[in-house]
Scaffold this motif. Structure first.
Motif, PDB file in Angstrom:
ATOM      1  N   GLU A 136       0.811  -1.226   0.000  1.00  0.00           N
ATOM      2  CA  GLU A 136       0.000   0.000   0.000  1.00  0.00           C
ATOM      3  C   GLU A 136       0.842   1.272   0.000  1.00  0.00           C
ATOM      4  OE1 GLU A 136      -0.668   0.327   4.861  1.00  0.00           O
ATOM      5  OE2 GLU A 136      -2.345  -0.191   3.539  1.00  0.00           O
ATOM      6  N   GLY A 137       2.117   1.187   0.351  1.00  0.00           N
ATOM      7  CA  GLY A 137       2.981   2.364   0.337  1.00  0.00           C
ATOM      8  C   GLY A 137       3.593   2.649  -1.011  1.00  0.00           C
ATOM      9  N   CYS A 138       3.303   1.818  -2.011  1.00  0.00           N
ATOM     10  CA  CYS A 138       3.873   1.979  -3.346  1.00  0.00           C
ATOM     11  C   CYS A 138       2.803   2.513  -4.292  1.00  0.00           C
ATOM     12  CB  CYS A 138       4.401   0.641  -3.845  1.00  0.00           C
ATOM     13  SG  CYS A 138       5.182   0.707  -5.470  1.00  0.00           S
ATOM     14  N   GLU A 139       3.158   3.516  -5.077  1.00  0.00           N
ATOM     15  CA  GLU A 139       2.228   4.104  -6.031  1.00  0.00           C
ATOM     16  C   GLU A 139       2.800   4.030  -7.435  1.00  0.00           C
ATOM     17  OE1 GLU A 139       0.342   8.467  -7.229  1.00  0.00           O
ATOM     18  OE2 GLU A 139       1.158   8.152  -5.210  1.00  0.00           O
ATOM     19  N   ILE A 140       1.963   3.602  -8.377  1.00  0.00           N
ATOM     20  CA  ILE A 140       2.366   3.503  -9.776  1.00  0.00           C
ATOM     21  C   ILE A 140       1.668   4.614 -10.544  1.00  0.00           C
ATOM     22  CG2 ILE A 140       2.345   2.059 -11.844  1.00  0.00           C
ATOM     23  CD1 ILE A 140       2.106  -0.310  -9.626  1.00  0.00           C
ATOM     24  N   GLU A 141       2.462   5.528 -11.087  1.00  0.00           N
ATOM     25  CA  GLU A 141       1.939   6.710 -11.768  1.00  0.00           C
ATOM     26  C   GLU A 141       2.144   6.564 -13.277  1.00  0.00           C
ATOM     27  OE1 GLU A 141       2.583  11.587 -11.804  1.00  0.00           O
ATOM     28  OE2 GLU A 141       4.028  10.275 -10.792  1.00  0.00           O
ATOM     29  N   ASN A 142       1.045   6.453 -14.003  1.00  0.00           N
ATOM     30  CA  ASN A 142       1.090   6.347 -15.461  1.00  0.00           C
ATOM     31  C   ASN A 142       1.050   7.746 -16.052  1.00  0.00           C
ATOM     32  OD1 ASN A 142       0.631   5.996 -18.208  1.00  0.00           O
ATOM     33  ND2 ASN A 142      -0.781   4.289 -17.927  1.00  0.00           N
ATOM     34  N   LYS A 143       2.141   8.154 -16.691  1.00  0.00           N
ATOM     35  CA  LYS A 143       2.224   9.477 -17.319  1.00  0.00           C
ATOM     36  C   LYS A 143       2.179   9.357 -18.841  1.00  0.00           C
ATOM     37  CE  LYS A 143       5.968  10.158 -14.945  1.00  0.00           C
ATOM     38  NZ  LYS A 143       7.197  10.722 -14.336  1.00  0.00           N
ATOM     39  N   GLU A 144       1.575   8.287 -19.309  1.00  0.00           N
ATOM     40  CA  GLU A 144       1.289   7.998 -20.710  1.00  0.00           C
ATOM     41  C   GLU A 144       2.513   7.582 -21.524  1.00  0.00           C
ATOM     42  OE1 GLU A 144      -1.159  10.775 -22.755  1.00  0.00           O
ATOM     43  OE2 GLU A 144      -2.812  10.545 -21.349  1.00  0.00           O
ATOM     44  N   ILE A 145       3.523   8.416 -21.602  1.00  0.00           N
ATOM     45  CA  ILE A 145       4.716   7.993 -22.355  1.00  0.00           C
ATOM     46  C   ILE A 145       5.874   7.633 -21.433  1.00  0.00           C
ATOM     47  CG2 ILE A 145       4.113   9.171 -24.494  1.00  0.00           C
ATOM     48  CD1 ILE A 145       6.001  11.404 -23.741  1.00  0.00           C
ATOM     49  N   THR A 146       5.681   7.828 -20.150  1.00  0.00           N
ATOM     50  CA  THR A 146       6.580   7.297 -19.128  1.00  0.00           C
ATOM     51  C   THR A 146       5.711   6.891 -17.940  1.00  0.00           C
ATOM     52  OG1 THR A 146       6.988   9.324 -17.835  1.00  0.00           O
ATOM     53  CG2 THR A 146       8.374   8.971 -19.794  1.00  0.00           C
TER      54      THR A 146
END
Length: 280
Positions: free
Chosen positions: A138-148
């Motif tokens: 739960e302390g990990c976040e995956i951020e999709n910035k589309e091209i990275t």
């Protein structure tokens, strides 16, 4: 696959603290052949303090104000170059008259170094979906910035868990093909495997100007090292922190970044272009 460590190291003695060298920097400005300054700035850890929740990051009021003041001066071009998405960093800084580059320079207004951005978006989406399934902390976040994409684990305080997260990311990215990993402060960045980075983005900015510029760049992350190397030896690199660096100078934190920017507004630009010539 490109990789770097997350460890912090003592700064090499040859990298002086800028605030102890202001007179020497002023002399360098005064004797520079160029009479125009290109000022590149990172966002997180430079204009804005690092925070546990990346969505809550904001530039300090002092940094926002002094960047605004600098943007009104003549003979200075400012670009904020961030790992964040282009619209995100532009909205957070919110200063008109400043240029912006997102996703480590992969997002530039009106142009792209990617031959097939849609294919990259699809790969990033696939990788993010798999990481969401395989990383359950739960302390990990995956951020999709589309091209990275960025995997944040600042809130994970167990080294064994962070090592496991990094290993999973490395495996998933390698399986996806066409992408690469780089590591920063409590993050893993996932990017297209092409020869493009923040240093190339700065070169792109500089090539657009018909007039010669003295390049100066301030940043704190491992990705900013590409810029420090790209502008050497003529340019001036300023590393925020105490890590090993290719920069010319270092400062201790975001507050000292404010001091440097204020020096530019009050003194540095006058030294570069001559008394009275830096006013709007």
């Amino acid at each position: 696959m490109e990789d770097s460590t997350d460890g912090h190291h003592d700064t090499a003695p040859s990298v002086p603290r800028l605030l102890d060298e202001v007179d020497r920097l002023g002399q360098r400005f005064a004797t520079a052949e160029a009479q125009r300054l290109f000022l590149g700035l990172d966002f997180d850890g430079t204009l804005a303090p690092h925070v546990d929740d990346p969505s809550a990051a904001q530039p300090t009021a002092e940094n926002q104000q002094v960047v605004q003041a600098l943007s009104r001066l003549e003979r200075i071009d400012i670009a904020v170059i961030s790992g964040r998405a282009l619209d995100d960093v532009r909205d957070r800084v919110g200063v008109a008259g400043v240029e912006y580059a997102g996703n480590h320079g992969l997002e530039l207004d009106g142009v792209s170094p990617l031959s097939d951005p849609d294919a990259i978006r699809s790969k990033i989406q696939t990788v993010c979906n798999r990481l969401e399934t395989e990383i359950d902390h739960e302390g990990c976040e995956i951020e999709n910035k589309e091209i990275t994409a960025t995997v944040h684990y600042r809130r994970v305080d167990d080294e064994r868990t962070t090592a496991r997260i990094r290993s999973i990311v490395d495996t998933v990215v390698e399986d996806g093909g066409g992408l690469r990993c780089t590591r920063g402060a409590n993050i893993v960045e996932i990017r297209p495997a092409i020869d493009w980075d923040k240093g190339e983005a700065v070169r792109w900015f500089l090539q657009r100007y018909s007039e010669e510029c003295l390049p100066m760049y301030i940043g704190d992350d491992t990705t900013d090292e590409d810029v420090f190397r790209a502008i050497a030896p003529e340019g001036i690199g300023v590393h925020v922190g105490t890590d090993e660096t290719a920069a010319t100078y270092r400062v201790d934190g975001v507050g000292e970044v404010t001091t440097v920017l204020q020096w530019l507004a009050d003194t540095g630009m006058d030294e570069l272009v001559g008394k009275g010539d830096s006013s709007p």
